[in-house]
Design a protein around this motif. Structure first.
Motif, PDB file in Angstrom:
ATOM      1  N   GLY A  29       0.803  -1.160   0.292  1.00 27.57           N
ATOM      2  CA  GLY A  29       0.033   0.096  -0.099  1.00 27.57           C
ATOM      3  C   GLY A  29       0.683   1.081   0.320  1.00 27.57           C
ATOM      4  N   GLU A  30       0.479   2.713   0.132  1.00 30.85           N
ATOM      5  CA  GLU A  30       0.568   4.195  -0.220  1.00 30.85           C
ATOM      6  C   GLU A  30       1.496   4.336   1.252  1.00 30.85           C
ATOM      7  OE1 GLU A  30      -1.700   6.877  -1.554  1.00 30.85           O
ATOM      8  OE2 GLU A  30      -1.605   5.703  -3.217  1.00 30.85           O
ATOM      9  N   ILE A  31       2.192   4.967   1.550  1.00 32.20           N
ATOM     10  CA  ILE A  31       3.029   5.147   2.899  1.00 32.20           C
ATOM     11  C   ILE A  31       2.246   6.092   3.714  1.00 32.20           C
ATOM     12  CG2 ILE A  31       5.169   5.878   4.173  1.00 32.20           C
ATOM     13  CD1 ILE A  31       7.371   5.191   1.631  1.00 32.20           C
ATOM     14  N   ALA A  32       1.899   5.796   4.622  1.00 32.64           N
ATOM     15  CA  ALA A  32       0.918   6.553   5.715  1.00 32.64           C
ATOM     16  C   ALA A  32       1.596   6.725   7.013  1.00 32.64           C
ATOM     17  CB  ALA A  32      -0.640   5.891   5.864  1.00 32.64           C
ATOM     18  N   SER A  33       1.408   7.355   7.421  1.00 35.58           N
ATOM     19  CA  SER A  33       1.784   8.089   9.330  1.00 35.58           C
ATOM     20  C   SER A  33       1.539   6.566  10.004  1.00 35.58           C
ATOM     21  CB  SER A  33       0.653   9.242   9.730  1.00 35.58           C
ATOM     22  OG  SER A  33       1.147   9.270  11.086  1.00 35.58           O
ATOM     23  N   LEU A  34       1.849   6.417  10.767  1.00 40.69           N
ATOM     24  CA  LEU A  34       2.167   5.321  11.790  1.00 40.69           C
ATOM     25  C   LEU A  34       1.499   5.080  12.741  1.00 40.69           C
ATOM     26  CD1 LEU A  34       5.760   3.474  11.275  1.00 40.69           C
ATOM     27  CD2 LEU A  34       3.581   2.616  10.132  1.00 40.69           C
ATOM     28  N   GLY A  35       1.618   6.507  13.617  1.00 44.85           N
ATOM     29  CA  GLY A  35       1.064   6.800  14.345  1.00 44.85           C
ATOM     30  C   GLY A  35       1.343   7.001  15.446  1.00 44.85           C
ATOM     31  N   ASP A  36       0.987   7.081  17.118  1.00 47.83           N
ATOM     32  CA  ASP A  36       1.445   6.716  18.399  1.00 47.83           C
ATOM     33  C   ASP A  36       1.936   5.261  18.714  1.00 47.83           C
ATOM     34  OD1 ASP A  36       1.089   9.560  19.302  1.00 47.83           O
ATOM     35  OD2 ASP A  36      -0.416   8.892  18.984  1.00 47.83           O
ATOM     36  N   LEU A  37       1.262   4.305  18.192  1.00 39.62           N
ATOM     37  CA  LEU A  37       1.851   2.454  18.372  1.00 39.62           C
ATOM     38  C   LEU A  37       1.385   1.958  16.955  1.00 39.62           C
ATOM     39  CD1 LEU A  37       2.509   0.307  20.219  1.00 39.62           C
ATOM     40  CD2 LEU A  37      -0.100   0.376  20.856  1.00 39.62           C
ATOM     41  N   VAL A  38       2.282   0.801  17.329  1.00 42.42           N
ATOM     42  CA  VAL A  38       2.814   0.145  16.343  1.00 42.42           C
ATOM     43  C   VAL A  38       2.630  -1.315  16.767  1.00 42.42           C
ATOM     44  CG1 VAL A  38       2.646  -0.836  13.522  1.00 42.42           C
ATOM     45  CG2 VAL A  38       3.815   1.470  14.187  1.00 42.42           C
ATOM     46  N   LEU A  39       1.457  -1.591  16.459  1.00 43.41           N
ATOM     47  CA  LEU A  39       1.405  -3.719  16.931  1.00 43.41           C
ATOM     48  C   LEU A  39       1.434  -4.604  15.509  1.00 43.41           C
ATOM     49  CD1 LEU A  39      -1.977  -3.129  18.763  1.00 43.41           C
ATOM     50  CD2 LEU A  39       0.897  -3.245  19.690  1.00 43.41           C
ATOM     51  N   VAL A  40       2.623  -4.688  15.738  1.00 47.14           N
ATOM     52  CA  VAL A  40       2.948  -6.687  14.914  1.00 47.14           C
ATOM     53  C   VAL A  40       3.049  -7.873  15.187  1.00 47.14           C
ATOM     54  CG1 VAL A  40       4.983  -6.632  12.893  1.00 47.14           C
ATOM     55  CG2 VAL A  40       4.349  -4.232  13.859  1.00 47.14           C
ATOM     56  N   ASP A  41       2.656  -8.743  14.380  1.00 51.48           N
ATOM     57  CA  ASP A  41       2.817 -10.159  14.634  1.00 51.48           C
ATOM     58  C   ASP A  41       3.508 -10.279  13.575  1.00 51.48           C
ATOM     59  OD1 ASP A  41       1.931 -12.496  15.965  1.00 51.48           O
ATOM     60  OD2 ASP A  41       1.079 -13.001  13.704  1.00 51.48           O
TER      61      ASP A  41
END
Length: 322
Positions: A56-68
């Motif tokens: 997808g297009e690069i977008a703001s991640l916000g304050d928290l990124v949860l990755v699995d």
């Protein structure tokens, strides 16, 4: 039964609601992570698989990124490396859950963000990770937070701070024996300044002697509950001291097992020991995607002094370990 801990929007000191990005290929975990983040008061910015995010297009991640990351395939690790760099630059927080099989590769991809890494976590452990995130947000305002939850977050923050303070006293900045820093210039009889010589640390004892200590510690679990003697920092230092004497590399997964605590807990201790200057991240020469862990020179000197203090000395000179 999953406890209901939903509150009003979680906002920072400026009154802005905190935003979260959730990336997970395993749909069941993605759904749980989304539900828990929303219940904790976060605003959802993105929720997709790693593949969808990468395409997808690069977008703001916000304050928290949860990755699995359930699998350590090349595409997922490339995406995780980019996320780690972006989070490190933006000041957001990153929480990565993975499996024990994928841990070494995932650990090697996370070096800039100070990420929390969870290994095969339960849903409760994911929620605790959210609590740690909230405890680190400056001027956080959480609406309608129950007193029990408030105390839980406070105790969690205090425990992390206590660990950091204990390890800071052991780090190179403590300036104890073995530190390369001189306290100040000394004047000799001719009036010229000279620095105090750094005491030479004894060599580490042979690996067999260190392994004997490790086996003796492990033998206690045959007769008592092992949690009575849980001391992951010391078990980690002992294992790495033996490995250095053997001139052997130690993977993150192997070190987590040696710590004799859950892998997520061991990773937290490893991170604190790295921050304290006692451990080093070392690129694996056989696989540049992976990172091994080794004792720093300062920690090696201190371990050697400890062994000498208790009467365990090297039986033969050791060559310099590269």
């Amino acid at each position: 039964m999953q406890a209901d801990f939903s509150y009003g929007p979680t906002v920072d000191g400026a009154g802005c609601q905190l935003a979260v990005t959730i990336l997970a290929d395993r749909a069941v975990f993605r759904d749980e992570m989304r539900d828990d983040a929303l219940e904790a008061g976060f605003r959802l910015r993105n929720c997709s698989s790693l593949v969808e995010y990468a395409d997808g297009e690069i977008a703001s991640l916000g304050d928290l990124v949860l990755v699995d990351c359930g699998r350590a395939d090349a595409a997922a690790m490339a995406t995780l490396s980019r996320l780690d760099a972006r989070v490190g630059q933006s000041g957001a927080q990153l929480v990565v859950s993975t499996t024990l099989d994928a841990l070494d590769t995932v650990f090697g991809c996370v070096s800039h963000s100070g990420a929390q890494i969870l290994v095969d976590p339960s849903r409760a452990e994911r929620i605790v990770a959210l609590g740690r995130v909230l405890a680190q947000v400056p001027s956080l305002r959480v609406r309608e937070l129950a007193e029990d939850d408030r105390l839980m977050l406070l105790r969690l923050a205090e425990q992390v701070g206590s660990i950091a303070q204990r390890l800071e006293r052991l780090g190179p900045s403590a300036g104890g024996a073995g530190s390369a820093r001189a306290d100040g210039p000394l004047a000799n009889w001719g009036g010229q300044e000279q620095t105090a010589p750094t005491p030479i640390a004894p060599p580490l004892p042979d690996a067999a002697s260190i392994r004997t200590i490790i086996r003796q510690r492990q033998a206690r679990a045959k007769f008592f509950d092992n949690q009575l003697f849980a001391d992951p920092a010391w078990d980690i230092l002992l294992d790495l001291a033996a490995a250095r004497a053997e001139r052997r590399q130690v993977s993150v997964t192997s070190l987590c097992i040696a710590a004799a605590v859950p892998a997520t807990t061991a990773l937290r201790w490893i991170a604190q020991l790295v921050d304290a200057g006692l451990l080093l991240r070392v690129a694996d020469p056989a696989d540049r995607r992976r990172v091994n862990i080794a004792l720093s020179d300062h920690a090696t000197d201190q371990m050697a002094r400890y062994f000498s203090e208790i009467g365990i000395r090297s039986q033969k000179p050791l060559r310099e370990v590269g």
